[in-house]
Motif scaffolding. Structure first.
Motif, short mmCIF file in Angstrom:
data_model
loop_
_atom_site.label_atom_id
_atom_site.label_comp_id
_atom_site.label_asym_id
_atom_site.label_seq_id
_atom_site.Cartn_x
_atom_site.Cartn_y
_atom_site.Cartn_z
N GLN A 145 8.17 30.03 -8.21
CA GLN A 145 8.63 28.67 -8.44
C GLN A 145 8.58 28.34 -9.93
O GLN A 145 7.67 28.77 -10.65
CB GLN A 145 7.76 27.68 -7.69
N THR A 146 9.54 27.55 -10.38
CA THR A 146 9.48 27.02 -11.73
C THR A 146 8.51 25.84 -11.77
O THR A 146 8.10 25.32 -10.72
CB THR A 146 10.86 26.54 -12.20
N LEU A 147 8.18 25.42 -12.98
CA LEU A 147 7.31 24.25 -13.13
C LEU A 147 7.93 23.04 -12.45
O LEU A 147 7.24 22.30 -11.72
CB LEU A 147 7.06 23.98 -14.62
N MET A 182 1.22 30.89 -21.80
CA MET A 182 0.80 30.43 -20.47
C MET A 182 0.40 28.97 -20.51
O MET A 182 -0.12 28.48 -21.51
CB MET A 182 -0.38 31.27 -19.96
N MET A 183 0.64 28.29 -19.41
CA MET A 183 0.22 26.90 -19.24
C MET A 183 -0.77 26.81 -18.09
O MET A 183 -0.54 27.37 -17.02
CB MET A 183 1.42 26.00 -18.96
N ALA A 184 -1.87 26.11 -18.33
CA ALA A 184 -2.79 25.70 -17.26
C ALA A 184 -2.57 24.21 -17.06
O ALA A 184 -2.54 23.45 -18.04
CB ALA A 184 -4.24 25.98 -17.64
N LEU A 185 -2.41 23.79 -15.81
CA LEU A 185 -2.04 22.40 -15.54
C LEU A 185 -2.72 21.91 -14.27
O LEU A 185 -2.84 22.65 -13.28
CB LEU A 185 -0.52 22.29 -15.37
N TYR A 206 0.93 28.81 -15.15
CA TYR A 206 2.35 29.12 -15.29
C TYR A 206 2.52 30.06 -16.47
O TYR A 206 1.82 29.93 -17.48
CB TYR A 206 3.17 27.85 -15.55
N THR A 207 3.44 30.98 -16.38
CA THR A 207 3.73 31.92 -17.46
C THR A 207 5.17 31.73 -17.91
O THR A 207 6.08 31.63 -17.07
CB THR A 207 3.51 33.37 -17.01
N LEU A 208 5.37 31.65 -19.23
CA LEU A 208 6.71 31.46 -19.76
C LEU A 208 7.47 32.78 -19.70
O LEU A 208 7.08 33.77 -20.34
CB LEU A 208 6.64 30.96 -21.20
N ALA A 209 8.56 32.80 -18.92
CA ALA A 209 9.38 34.01 -18.78
C ALA A 209 10.22 34.18 -20.05
O ALA A 209 10.99 33.27 -20.39
CB ALA A 209 10.27 33.90 -17.56
N PRO A 210 10.09 35.30 -20.75
CA PRO A 210 10.82 35.48 -22.01
C PRO A 210 12.33 35.38 -21.85
O PRO A 210 13.02 34.88 -22.75
CB PRO A 210 10.40 36.88 -22.46
N PHE A 262 8.92 28.15 -17.33
CA PHE A 262 7.53 28.33 -16.93
C PHE A 262 7.52 28.61 -15.42
O PHE A 262 7.95 27.77 -14.62
CB PHE A 262 6.70 27.10 -17.25
N LEU A 263 7.03 29.78 -15.04
CA LEU A 263 7.00 30.18 -13.64
C LEU A 263 5.56 30.17 -13.12
O LEU A 263 4.63 30.60 -13.82
CB LEU A 263 7.59 31.58 -13.47
N LEU A 264 5.39 29.68 -11.90
CA LEU A 264 4.07 29.60 -11.28
C LEU A 264 3.54 31.00 -11.00
O LEU A 264 4.13 31.75 -10.23
CB LEU A 264 4.16 28.80 -9.99
N THR A 265 2.42 31.36 -11.62
CA THR A 265 1.85 32.70 -11.41
C THR A 265 0.47 32.66 -10.75
O THR A 265 -0.04 33.69 -10.35
CB THR A 265 1.75 33.46 -12.76
N ASP A 266 -0.13 31.48 -10.62
CA ASP A 266 -1.37 31.33 -9.84
C ASP A 266 -1.42 29.89 -9.37
O ASP A 266 -1.56 28.97 -10.18
CB ASP A 266 -2.61 31.65 -10.69
N ASP A 267 -1.26 29.69 -8.06
CA ASP A 267 -1.17 28.32 -7.54
C ASP A 267 -2.51 27.71 -7.17
O ASP A 267 -2.56 26.55 -6.76
CB ASP A 267 -0.22 28.27 -6.33
N ASN A 268 -3.59 28.46 -7.32
CA ASN A 268 -4.90 27.92 -6.97
C ASN A 268 -5.98 28.64 -7.77
O ASN A 268 -6.72 29.47 -7.24
CB ASN A 268 -5.16 28.05 -5.47
#
Length: 330
Positions: A2-4, A156-159, A168-172, A177-183
């Protein structure tokens, strides 16, 4: 993945708040580019200016601060902002629903050695009435969102919006920003600690004893070996805690009796404390829960002890605090 934007929609985040968070995310992409250009763009080194706290500003401190100010002024949902690099609060939009506090480039002293830096932000509801410093002086539990963007090998973004903590990790390629850990969950126990040992002689007695016991390792009262880690950028040290547990602390010291604390409550300690609590960790000054502090000034500083719950509790026990009950999370 998922995207941000998709994740915020799935979490049913208020539309105006979601737009504000997307504005912050988009600006962080531009900051990431500026950071990566480094010496090629002539943005390294210090200016001849100091901020209100008497700290010499790096060129990128000023550049990133202006980038965030300009973006928030066009967002339409921001009533006012406060920044480490601004002497006073800045009015943005008369009809804005939110206040934004931020450190535009945490760890900027690391820039010239090509080490980790990041952007930290906190979003508060804007109260009714005229905008002034008092408008911002809300306890950390009033935050409706908090996060940071880490500019490292990947951006990376922590939110958190109060629904746990996500990475979220920014896809080059797509620049999404794609969700890479939802919890994100912080392990309750740890064998790592982060502290600036050069200040050891200036700490209060409880912290002196606590760290001394950690250093004794398996032959000391803790009967366990510990490793020390120190990045010298809060955003990097807290990211490691969120990824694999640990305890991070910048405690009270008497090196300068007029400035016993290092980290700023409104745009460093509060957003990091919310991220940590939402990930199952603990955040304290050593004597009170960070998110329960009623601020007295926009640039107020506090001591910080945060991370793995059981280890933070152990540290607090040295300070005479029994913090065995979970904090309430609004």
């Amino acid at each position: 993945m998922q995207t941000l934007a998709q994740t915020l929609s799935a979490q049913a985040v208020n539309t105006s708040l979601a737009q504000l968070l997307l504005t912050l995310a988009d600006t962080s992409k531009a900051i990431s580019v500026a950071v990566r250009h480094g010496a090629l763009a002539g943005v390294l080194g210090a200016t001849e200016q100091e901020n209100i706290q008497g700290e010499t500003q790096k060129k990128l401190d000023v550049i990133t601060n202006d980038m965030l100010k300009d973006a928030l002024k066009t967002d339409g949902h921001v009533r006012g902002l406060a920044s480490e690099e601004e002497d006073y609060v800045v009015e943005v939009s008369a009809n804005g629903e939110y206040l934004v506090c931020f450190d535009p480039l945490d760890g900027s002293s690391n820039i010239d050695i090509n080490s980790l830096v990041g952007t930290i932000f906190s979003v508060l509801p804007a109260p009714d009435g005229a905008l002034n410093e008092q408008s911002f002086l809300q306890a950390g539990r009033k935050q409706v969102a908090a996060g940071y963007v880490l500019y490292g090998p990947s951006t990376m973004m922590a939110l958190t919006t109060g629904n746990g903590t996500q990475f979220y990790t920014l896809a080059p390629d797509s620049q999404e920003f794609l969700l890479t850990d939802d919890n994100v969950q912080i392990t309750p126990d740890t064998a790592e600690f982060a502290i600036n040992m050069s200040n050891q002689r200036f700490w209060e007695a409880p912290m002196q004893t606590y760290i001394a016991d950690l250093l004794l390792g398996s032959i000391g009262p803790r009967e366990q070996s510990f490793n020390m880690r120190w990045i010298a950028a809060m955003v990097g040290d807290v990211h490691r805690v969120l990824c694999r547990g640990g305890i991070f602390t910048y405690p009270t010291d008497n090196k300068n009796p007029e400035k016993p604390f290092k980290l700023r409550l409104m745009y460093e300690a509060n957003p990091m404390a919310l991220l940590v609590e939402q990930a199952g960790g603990r955040a304290s000054t050593g004597y009170e829960t960070i998110l329960d502090i009623e601020p007295t000034a926009i640039h107020q500083r506090v001591a910080v002890i945060l991370g793995s719950t059981n280890e933070v509790d152990t540290c607090l026990s040295y300070h005479g605090i029994d913090y065995s009950e979970e904090p309430s999370i609004d």
